[in-house]
Design a protein around this motif. Structure first.
Motif, mmCIF file in Angstrom:
data_model
loop_
_atom_site.group_PDB
_atom_site.id
_atom_site.type_symbol
_atom_site.label_atom_id
_atom_site.label_comp_id
_atom_site.label_asym_id
_atom_site.label_seq_id
_atom_site.Cartn_x
_atom_site.Cartn_y
_atom_site.Cartn_z
ATOM 1 N N SER A 1 -12.632 -4.142 -4.071
ATOM 2 C CA SER A 1 -13.010 -2.742 -3.888
ATOM 3 C C SER A 1 -12.059 -1.979 -2.986
ATOM 4 N N ASP A 2 -11.326 -2.671 -2.112
ATOM 5 C CA ASP A 2 -10.412 -1.978 -1.217
ATOM 6 C C ASP A 2 -8.991 -1.933 -1.737
ATOM 7 N N THR A 3 -8.745 -2.469 -2.911
ATOM 8 C CA THR A 3 -7.374 -2.526 -3.413
ATOM 9 C C THR A 3 -7.270 -1.962 -4.812
ATOM 10 N N LYS A 4 -8.103 -0.983 -5.129
ATOM 11 C CA LYS A 4 -8.051 -0.404 -6.466
ATOM 12 C C LYS A 4 -6.826 0.475 -6.632
ATOM 13 N N GLN A 5 -6.511 0.748 -7.875
ATOM 14 C CA GLN A 5 -5.360 1.587 -8.174
ATOM 15 C C GLN A 5 -5.605 3.007 -7.700
ATOM 16 N N THR A 6 -4.607 3.615 -7.125
ATOM 17 C CA THR A 6 -4.718 4.975 -6.629
ATOM 18 C C THR A 6 -4.000 5.932 -7.558
ATOM 19 N N THR A 7 -4.658 7.024 -7.895
ATOM 20 C CA THR A 7 -4.058 8.000 -8.788
ATOM 21 C C THR A 7 -3.265 9.013 -7.988
ATOM 22 N N LEU A 8 -2.697 9.993 -8.689
ATOM 23 C CA LEU A 8 -1.974 11.064 -8.013
ATOM 24 C C LEU A 8 -2.893 11.882 -7.118
ATOM 25 N N PHE A 9 -4.203 11.800 -7.367
ATOM 26 C CA PHE A 9 -5.149 12.550 -6.554
ATOM 27 C C PHE A 9 -5.587 11.758 -5.329
ATOM 28 N N GLY A 10 -5.135 10.515 -5.200
ATOM 29 C CA GLY A 10 -5.494 9.718 -4.038
ATOM 30 C C GLY A 10 -6.784 8.958 -4.192
ATOM 31 N N GLU B 1 0.831 -1.203 0.000
ATOM 32 C CA GLU B 1 0.000 0.000 0.000
ATOM 33 C C GLU B 1 0.867 1.256 0.000
ATOM 34 N N GLU B 2 0.317 2.291 -0.599
ATOM 35 C CA GLU B 2 1.096 3.482 -0.926
ATOM 36 C C GLU B 2 1.678 4.212 0.278
ATOM 37 N N MET C 1 2.635 4.272 -6.130
ATOM 38 C CA MET C 1 1.411 3.841 -6.805
ATOM 39 C C MET C 1 1.219 2.345 -6.618
ATOM 40 N N THR C 2 0.001 1.969 -6.293
ATOM 41 C CA THR C 2 -0.397 0.569 -6.250
ATOM 42 C C THR C 2 -1.382 0.341 -7.386
ATOM 43 N N ARG C 3 -0.979 -0.421 -8.380
ATOM 44 C CA ARG C 3 -1.845 -0.679 -9.525
ATOM 45 C C ARG C 3 -3.018 -1.568 -9.115
ATOM 46 N N ALA C 4 -4.079 -1.496 -9.881
ATOM 47 C CA ALA C 4 -5.218 -2.377 -9.637
ATOM 48 C C ALA C 4 -4.794 -3.827 -9.869
ATOM 49 N N PRO C 5 -5.364 -4.779 -9.145
ATOM 50 C CA PRO C 5 -5.006 -6.187 -9.361
ATOM 51 C C PRO C 5 -5.280 -6.618 -10.799
ATOM 52 N N SER C 6 -4.403 -7.447 -11.327
ATOM 53 C CA SER C 6 -4.560 -8.004 -12.669
ATOM 54 C C SER C 6 -4.394 -9.516 -12.596
ATOM 55 N N VAL C 7 -4.592 -10.161 -13.730
ATOM 56 C CA VAL C 7 -4.509 -11.617 -13.780
ATOM 57 C C VAL C 7 -3.619 -12.026 -14.946
ATOM 58 N N SER C 8 -2.712 -12.949 -14.691
ATOM 59 C CA SER C 8 -1.864 -13.513 -15.737
ATOM 60 C C SER C 8 -1.917 -15.027 -15.638
ATOM 61 N N GLN C 9 -2.421 -15.663 -16.672
ATOM 62 C CA GLN C 9 -2.537 -17.126 -16.715
ATOM 63 C C GLN C 9 -3.293 -17.664 -15.500
ATOM 64 N N GLY C 10 -4.346 -16.944 -15.120
ATOM 65 C CA GLY C 10 -5.174 -17.383 -14.004
ATOM 66 C C GLY C 10 -4.632 -17.036 -12.635
ATOM 67 N N ASN C 11 -3.476 -16.370 -12.569
ATOM 68 C CA ASN C 11 -2.857 -16.030 -11.288
ATOM 69 C C ASN C 11 -3.011 -14.536 -11.014
ATOM 70 N N PRO C 12 -3.667 -14.154 -9.917
ATOM 71 C CA PRO C 12 -3.783 -12.728 -9.590
ATOM 72 C C PRO C 12 -2.414 -12.144 -9.238
ATOM 73 N N PHE C 13 -2.193 -10.899 -9.624
ATOM 74 C CA PHE C 13 -0.962 -10.220 -9.242
ATOM 75 C C PHE C 13 -1.226 -8.729 -9.160
ATOM 76 N N GLN C 14 -0.322 -8.031 -8.500
ATOM 77 C CA GLN C 14 -0.446 -6.594 -8.312
ATOM 78 C C GLN C 14 0.946 -5.979 -8.335
#
Length: 689
Positions: A677-686, A329-330, A349-362
């Motif tokens: 919902s609690d781990t979305k990507q945060t922008t420069l505006f927070g 977390e930021e 910056m914490t990017r929004a979670p993504s998925v690669s080959q079925g594996n979640p990552f951030q």
């Protein structure tokens, strides 16, 4: 006996421990310096994992003692305050390779295979012939277990000796390891000190004390009392399944229906998706998974991978839940960086979670810029995977390649040809949190190539670069304005005073003249921790050094997503979006100033050290950035999407499924859109983006 029979008679099964004994470089024990770092890493990683799982704030002590300088024999001691290990499990944890609790769990963790600490025991025994001494105390026992552990590499089993009980005094629980090994202690960028320093950055909740061979103490104190979020094991996702795995899962299943099997075995499969997968794979829903033929299993896998489609489109699957991830977390990245590196600018910056080959990552990134770092040398790169520092093979690591792919020249750093590691007084942190980190080797020193992860890391780098460029431009303008202001305030009054003296006239009021010459609107911002109120105080002073009255809307970012609340806001204003607050200043007269002041409650010291100020208005405000309305609108749209109730994909099937032999609507199904919902990507505006 024939030659073939003789050759067959010579073939023997090799124990995994015997294999690694001859190939210790696979585990990171290929040089004396790396062997020591690897040993420290395995012990510290285990301590952090155990403490976090038991919800204990980690206190870790690492001590290295030189026993024989000529033969490079060192003694390593690592002690923690974790839950300890029960007596019956000690020999398996320390004396059996591939024994662990995390291999079959799909969740973020530092270790997984159950090799690490046993590898340390093996290396110690291999290079010195000595066993590893272990002491462990669990809370319900009055004394600690004391035992020496060796490893029978032929059988992959522990060799126990000198087992006893010892009194630990008032210490309730914990673990202590003492091992001797052939290793070399050195200082520098690839050292135990650097490893522990990096560990403290991404584990700001840990207190780490290091006593080096010279007896010098290095203490990285915890800067937050907040433990990382709990991670939950999730089910495998269809996108990451191989044919052999699917065959095994089908063969082991006791389910009586395919739709039930799909929903209970995999994440991301709703009731609708389960029916559609059966349809495109040409499988009857009432089939038992155990009864599937090899061809039917292959057809199901093709449906998983989108090779078989429904009306020309692959079956739509939900993303896997992200409760299995625990990003730093930021705010905590900022605190971790700031406690080890002096800086003028920190962006995270914490990017929004993504998925690669079925594996979640951030992906998480941090950029720190300022004094104390060489301007003519490459920036310091801090690479991490699941909160573990990556110390070696920097050039071959995916995270380094992501940094090198950005043209940092346009963001204020030097970079020959726009490629490679940039130069400048900066440090770049990159962290990958994932349920399945793909390393280039068993030593876990670098990440292998992955296009999806690469793209996420690159996007985060670009955002950090834009933030740095805005900061440098703002600082440059502010510096020039201050220089001009100081020059005018020195020269004009002196000229006026001299002229008035010569003409024998009173010195005139110069405020209007200075304002006209300056012709600028300036915003000065301070963000300071208040020791008495335990709040972060923010003051923004807006000066109008122009000849006209001005009207502005001033906006700031604030850590609303991180749980902060705004108090003492005298001017009121309004919330424009998540983490964005605005004040309408109707009239700012020439030569006057307006003060905006408020405090942030619910934060810890060091959580919030810099406030970004934005403006709407015709005249430029030096010290603030013109608001990007398109980006602000996007923040609002994302906020609306987050607050909207998630669609219930199973509702249309409830009536139908209730009439079936086994009502599948009783099976809980996680919607990944809701769980993130609690781990979305945060922008420069927070806010969320």
């Amino acid at each position: 006996m024939s030659i073939a029979e003789k050759m067959a008679a010579n073939q023997k099964q090799v124990a995994i421990s015997e294999f690694f004994e001859k190939n210790k470089h696979f585990l990171g024990f290929d040089t004396l310096n790396r062997a020591l770092i690897t040993a420290v890493k395995e012990a510290v990683d285990n301590a952090l994992d155990a403490c976090e799982e038991a919800r204990i704030l980690p206190d870790i002590v690492v001590k290295i003692t030189k026993l024989d300088n000529k033969k490079d024999i060192l003694q390593l001691e690592v002690e923690d305050n974790g839950p300890g290990i029960p007596r019956a499990s000690i020999e398996k944890v320390f004396g059996q390779l591939l024994f662990g609790s995390r291999f079959h769990a799909i969740r973020q963790s530092r270790g997984q295979q159950g090799i690490g600490i046993t590898g340390v025991v093996m290396y110690s025994q291999l290079t010195t012939g000595d066993p590893t001494h272990v002491e462990s105390k669990i809370a319900k026992e009055a004394t600690a277990v004391s035992v020496d552990i060796g490893l029978d590499t032929r059988k992959n089993k522990a060799i126990k000796s000198n087992q006893d009980r010892v009194d630990w005094g008032e210490k309730v629980h914990g673990l202590k390891i003492k091992t001797t090994m052939k290793a070399k202690y050195q200082r520098g960028r690839q050292s135990v000190w650097q490893y522990l320093r990096m560990t403290s950055i991404v584990n700001p909740h840990a207190d780490i004390l290091f006593i080096d061979p010279d007896g010098e103490k290095h203490h990285w104190q915890r800067v937050t009392e907040r433990l990382p979020g709990r991670v939950e094991a999730i089910k495998p996702h269809p996108n990451g399944i191989e044919l052999g795995q699917l065959q095994r899962l089908c063969g082991e299943s006791s389910e009586s229906r395919m739709t039930t099997f799909l929903r209970r075995t995999f994440s991301g499969v709703s009731g609708r998706a389960a029916k559609e997968l059966c349809e495109v794979a040409e499988l009857e829903e009432k089939l038992k998974p155990k009864s599937l033929s090899a061809q039917q299993i292959r057809s199901l896998l093709e449906a998983f991978q989108g090779e078989r489609t429904l009306k020309g489109k692959p079956v739509k699957l939900l993303n896997p839940p992200t409760s299995c991830l625990s990003p730093i977390e930021e705010l905590l990245i900022k605190k971790g960086l700031s406690k080890t590196i002096d800086s003028k600018f920190v962006a995270t910056m914490t990017r929004a979670p993504s998925v690669s080959q079925g594996n979640p990552f951030q992906v998480e990134v941090g950029l720190i810029f300022g004094d104390g770092m060489a301007a003519d040398k490459p920036v310091e790169i801090l690479r991490f995977a699941n909160r573990v520092p990556l110390m070696y093979q920097q050039g071959g690591c995916l995270l380094t390649k992501a940094i090198e792919s950005v043209d940092w020249r346009q963001y204020g750093l030097d970079q020959a040809g726009g490629r490679g590691v940039p130069k400048g007084p900066a440090a770049i942190l990159v962290h990958l949190a994932s349920t399945n980190v793909q390393f280039t080797s068993e030593a876990k020193e670098a990440l292998s190539d992955n296009e999806t992860v690469m793209e996420e890391a690159r996007k985060a780098m670009l955002e950090m670069g834009r933030g740095l460029r805005k900061h440098l431009e703002k600082q440059k303008k502010m510096g020039k304005t201050k220089e001009k202001f100081e020059l005018i305030n020195d020269i004009i009054p002196a000229i006026a005073e001299k002229s008035a003296s010569l003409l024998e006239l009173p010195v005139p009021d110069l405020a209007a003249s200075i304002t006209k010459i300056m012709s600028a609107v300036i915003a000065e911002t301070t963000t300071i921790w208040n020791k008495e109120t335990k709040q972060t105080d923010v003051h923004i002073i807006l000066y109008n050094y122009t000849s006209r009255a001005r009207s502005y809307t001033m906006l700031v970012n604030w850590p609303e997503r991180q749980g902060a609340t705004m108090v003492g806001n005298v001017l009121g204003g309004r919330k424009e979006a998540m983490g964005v607050w605005a004040w309408k200043l109707e009239t700012l007269q020439p030569g006057s100033q307006t003060i905006i002041t408020y405090s942030l409650d619910g934060l810890e010291k060091g959580d919030w050290n810099e406030t970004d100020v934005f403006y709407r208005g015709s005249q430029e405000v030096i010290g603030a950035t013109k608001m990007d309305e398109k980006l602000l609108e996007e923040i609002r749209r994302q906020e609306e999407a987050l607050n909207a109730p998630p669609p219930n994909e199973n509702s249309e099937l409830e009536g139908e499924e209730n009439s079936e032999e086994e009502p599948e609507n009783e099976i809980p199904q996680t919607d990944s859109a809701a769980s993130t919902s609690d781990t979305k990507q945060t922008t420069l505006f927070g806010g969320d983006y």
